[in-house]
Scaffold this active site. Structure first.
Site, PDB file in Angstrom:
ATOM      1  N   SER A   7      -5.154   5.163  -7.376  1.00 49.89           N
ATOM      2  CA  SER A   7      -5.419   5.543  -5.561  1.00 49.89           C
ATOM      3  C   SER A   7      -6.355   6.295  -6.678  1.00 49.89           C
ATOM      4  O   SER A   7      -6.232   7.656  -6.512  1.00 49.89           O
ATOM      5  CB  SER A   7      -4.559   6.028  -5.162  1.00 49.89           C
ATOM      6  OG  SER A   7      -4.497   6.449  -3.859  1.00 49.89           O
ATOM      7  N   HIS A  32      -7.599   1.331  -6.064  1.00 50.99           N
ATOM      8  CA  HIS A  32      -6.828   1.250  -5.214  1.00 50.99           C
ATOM      9  C   HIS A  32      -7.651   2.404  -4.088  1.00 50.99           C
ATOM     10  O   HIS A  32      -7.896   3.252  -4.421  1.00 50.99           O
ATOM     11  CB  HIS A  32      -5.171   1.307  -5.449  1.00 50.99           C
ATOM     12  CG  HIS A  32      -4.372   1.502  -3.489  1.00 50.99           C
ATOM     13  ND1 HIS A  32      -3.833   0.657  -3.173  1.00 50.99           N
ATOM     14  CD2 HIS A  32      -3.993   2.770  -3.169  1.00 50.99           C
ATOM     15  CE1 HIS A  32      -3.693   0.871  -2.330  1.00 50.99           C
ATOM     16  NE2 HIS A  32      -2.994   1.982  -1.873  1.00 50.99           N
ATOM     17  N   ASP A  34      -7.333   3.881  -0.250  1.00 51.15           N
ATOM     18  CA  ASP A  34      -6.564   4.310   0.899  1.00 51.15           C
ATOM     19  C   ASP A  34      -7.409   5.072   1.703  1.00 51.15           C
ATOM     20  O   ASP A  34      -7.974   5.999   2.070  1.00 51.15           O
ATOM     21  CB  ASP A  34      -5.551   5.116   0.489  1.00 51.15           C
ATOM     22  CG  ASP A  34      -4.523   5.303  -0.521  1.00 51.15           C
ATOM     23  OD1 ASP A  34      -3.770   4.281   0.250  1.00 51.15           O
ATOM     24  OD2 ASP A  34      -4.320   5.649  -1.309  1.00 51.15           O
ATOM     25  N   MET A  36      -7.752   5.935   5.371  1.00 56.12           N
ATOM     26  CA  MET A  36      -6.449   6.523   7.176  1.00 56.12           C
ATOM     27  C   MET A  36      -7.554   7.131   8.067  1.00 56.12           C
ATOM     28  O   MET A  36      -8.746   7.694   7.519  1.00 56.12           O
ATOM     29  CB  MET A  36      -6.276   7.800   6.022  1.00 56.12           C
ATOM     30  CG  MET A  36      -5.127   7.205   4.972  1.00 56.12           C
ATOM     31  SD  MET A  36      -4.558   8.513   4.197  1.00 56.12           S
ATOM     32  CE  MET A  36      -3.420   8.775   3.179  1.00 56.12           C
ATOM     33  N   HIS A  65      -6.144  -0.868   0.941  1.00 58.33           N
ATOM     34  CA  HIS A  65      -5.395   0.067   1.824  1.00 58.33           C
ATOM     35  C   HIS A  65      -5.780   0.001   3.320  1.00 58.33           C
ATOM     36  O   HIS A  65      -5.709   1.593   2.870  1.00 58.33           O
ATOM     37  CB  HIS A  65      -4.179   0.697   1.309  1.00 58.33           C
ATOM     38  CG  HIS A  65      -2.962   0.732   1.391  1.00 58.33           C
ATOM     39  ND1 HIS A  65      -2.362   1.641   1.338  1.00 58.33           N
ATOM     40  CD2 HIS A  65      -2.886   0.302   2.331  1.00 58.33           C
ATOM     41  CE1 HIS A  65      -0.871   1.679   1.764  1.00 58.33           C
ATOM     42  NE2 HIS A  65      -1.413   0.431   3.004  1.00 58.33           N
ATOM     43  N   MET A  67      -4.751   2.175   6.426  1.00 59.16           N
ATOM     44  CA  MET A  67      -3.958   2.256   6.955  1.00 59.16           C
ATOM     45  C   MET A  67      -4.748   3.133   8.340  1.00 59.16           C
ATOM     46  O   MET A  67      -4.734   4.385   8.434  1.00 59.16           O
ATOM     47  CB  MET A  67      -3.156   3.632   6.684  1.00 59.16           C
ATOM     48  CG  MET A  67      -2.668   3.652   5.176  1.00 59.16           C
ATOM     49  SD  MET A  67      -2.423   4.445   3.862  1.00 59.16           S
ATOM     50  CE  MET A  67      -3.938   4.537   3.135  1.00 59.16           C
ATOM     51  N   MET A 136       5.553   0.342   1.253  1.00 57.64           N
ATOM     52  CA  MET A 136       4.975   1.534   0.908  1.00 57.64           C
ATOM     53  C   MET A 136       7.108   1.719   0.741  1.00 57.64           C
ATOM     54  O   MET A 136       8.023   2.156   1.380  1.00 57.64           O
ATOM     55  CB  MET A 136       4.917   1.923   2.750  1.00 57.64           C
ATOM     56  CG  MET A 136       4.167   1.991   2.900  1.00 57.64           C
ATOM     57  SD  MET A 136       2.492   1.700   1.629  1.00 57.64           S
ATOM     58  CE  MET A 136       2.713   4.352   1.792  1.00 57.64           C
ATOM     59  N   ASP A 174       4.163   1.468  -3.312  1.00 59.67           N
ATOM     60  CA  ASP A 174       2.701   2.349  -3.201  1.00 59.67           C
ATOM     61  C   ASP A 174       3.488   3.615  -2.859  1.00 59.67           C
ATOM     62  O   ASP A 174       4.068   3.842  -1.810  1.00 59.67           O
ATOM     63  CB  ASP A 174       1.586   2.268  -1.649  1.00 59.67           C
ATOM     64  CG  ASP A 174       0.879   2.779  -2.127  1.00 59.67           C
ATOM     65  OD1 ASP A 174       0.466   3.819  -2.693  1.00 59.67           O
ATOM     66  OD2 ASP A 174      -0.020   2.435  -0.911  1.00 59.67           O
TER      67      ASP A 174
HETATM   68  C1  DX5 Z   1      -0.165   6.978   1.516  1.00 55.90           C
HETATM   69  C2  DX5 Z   1      -1.633   6.110   0.075  1.00 55.90           C
HETATM   70  C3  DX5 Z   1      -0.484   6.133  -1.872  1.00 55.90           C
HETATM   71  C4  DX5 Z   1      -1.458   7.304  -1.721  1.00 55.90           C
HETATM   72  C5  DX5 Z   1      -0.180   7.204  -3.148  1.00 55.90           C
HETATM   73  O1  DX5 Z   1      -0.273   7.339   2.569  1.00 55.90           O
HETATM   74  O2  DX5 Z   1      -1.324   4.971   0.585  1.00 55.90           O
HETATM   75  O3  DX5 Z   1      -1.855   5.110  -2.330  1.00 55.90           O
HETATM   76  O4  DX5 Z   1      -1.833   7.837  -2.259  1.00 55.90           O
HETATM   77  O5  DX5 Z   1       0.351   8.460  -3.379  1.00 55.90           O
HETATM   78  P1  DX5 Z   1       1.240   9.004  -4.743  1.00 55.90           P
HETATM   79  O6  DX5 Z   1       1.357   8.267  -5.507  1.00 55.90           O
HETATM   80  O7  DX5 Z   1       0.293  10.402  -5.107  1.00 55.90           O
HETATM   81  O8  DX5 Z   1       1.778   8.621  -3.915  1.00 55.90           O
HETATM   82 ZN    ZN Z   2      -2.351   3.106  -0.731  1.00 56.19          ZN
END
Ligand code: DX5
Ligand code: ZN
Length: 215
Positions: A7, A32, A34, A36, A65, A67, A136, A174
């Site tokens: 990620s 990956h 992320d 948000m 991903h 979110m 998750m 994840d």
């Molecule tokens: C969490 C994200 C993950 C996160 C993983 O909200 O969706 O992808 O970045 O990071 P680590 O491996 O540090 O938990």
């Molecule tokens: Zn993620």
């Protein structure tokens, strides 16, 4: 043998292209991404423009991903010739079947994610339509959180359900994935492991990526 999707949330954004080159050199399988929005999760990360800025410097595909609330309005933004998966959250979609169909109509693979407190049974009716289920193993919003152990059993139960129903979706995990729990997750049935801090937090990112890939 699992695929590794580091990620970039945990990467050094000031040199993102170089960080992506390091995971590619180490043998990562996917990037990956992320995303948000500060509404669905209590944090804001980055959007499609940042993802697209590294697109031409790598051969790796994107595993997006989302979110975010109202993902239907944004999936098109993340389409590129390297976008392989777009995953949305079950908890963020009022009409999940419509959203999954929308993603697939754009020619990319569709994933659905569930938070730690969301039972996999909430996905029963959509499993025939998705390419990927993302479990998750932390509450989404931040990198570097502690793995919630119940995630392993959840993966095992989902893999058993996949076996029983003859579905073909991949299982991705994840949150809090590290060198210590990766083997157990793969053994439980995970096909793709996401790792943020465990990869980009290492002093030698190439070596750490390789270490994951030799598990
Ligand atoms: C969490 C994200 C993950 C996160 C993983 O909200 O969706 O992808 O970045 O990071 P680590 O491996 O540090 O938990
Ligand atoms: Zn993620």
């Amino acid at each position: 043998m699992f695929k590794l999707a580091p990620s970039i949330l945990s990467a050094d954004f000031s040199e993102l292209g170089r960080q992506v080159a390091l995971i590619e050199e180490g043998g990562a399988d996917l990037i990956h991404v992320d995303v948000m929005d500060g509404h669905f999760v209590p944090n804001i990360s980055f959007g499609a423009a940042v993802m697209k800025s590294v697109k031409d410097g790598t051969k790796l595909n994107f595993d997006v991903h989302l979110m975010i609330e109202n993902p239907d309005s944004y999936v098109e933004d993340f389409l590129t010739d390297k976008t392989e998966y777009i995953t949305v959250h079950q908890e963020a979609c009022r009409h999940l079947h419509r959203t999954v169909a929308h993603i697939k109509s754009l020619g990319v693979k569709a994933g659905v994610s569930v938070n730690p407190a969301t039972p996999i049974e909430t996905l029963t009716e959509i499993l025939a339509d998705v390419d990927l289920v993302l479990i998750m193993s932390v509450n989404p919003g931040f990198g570097g959180q502690k793995f919630i152990d119940a995630g392993i059993d959840k993966v095992r139960r989902l893999a058993a359900l996949r076996e029983k129903t003859g579905r073909k979706f991949l299982i991705e995990v994840d949150g809090g994935v590290n060198l210590q729990n990766a083997a157990a997750l793969a053994e439980a049935g995970a096909d793709i492991l996401v790792a943020g801090s465990a990869v980009f937090g290492a002093e030698d990112v190439v070596a750490r990526t390789r270490e994951f890939k030799t598990i």
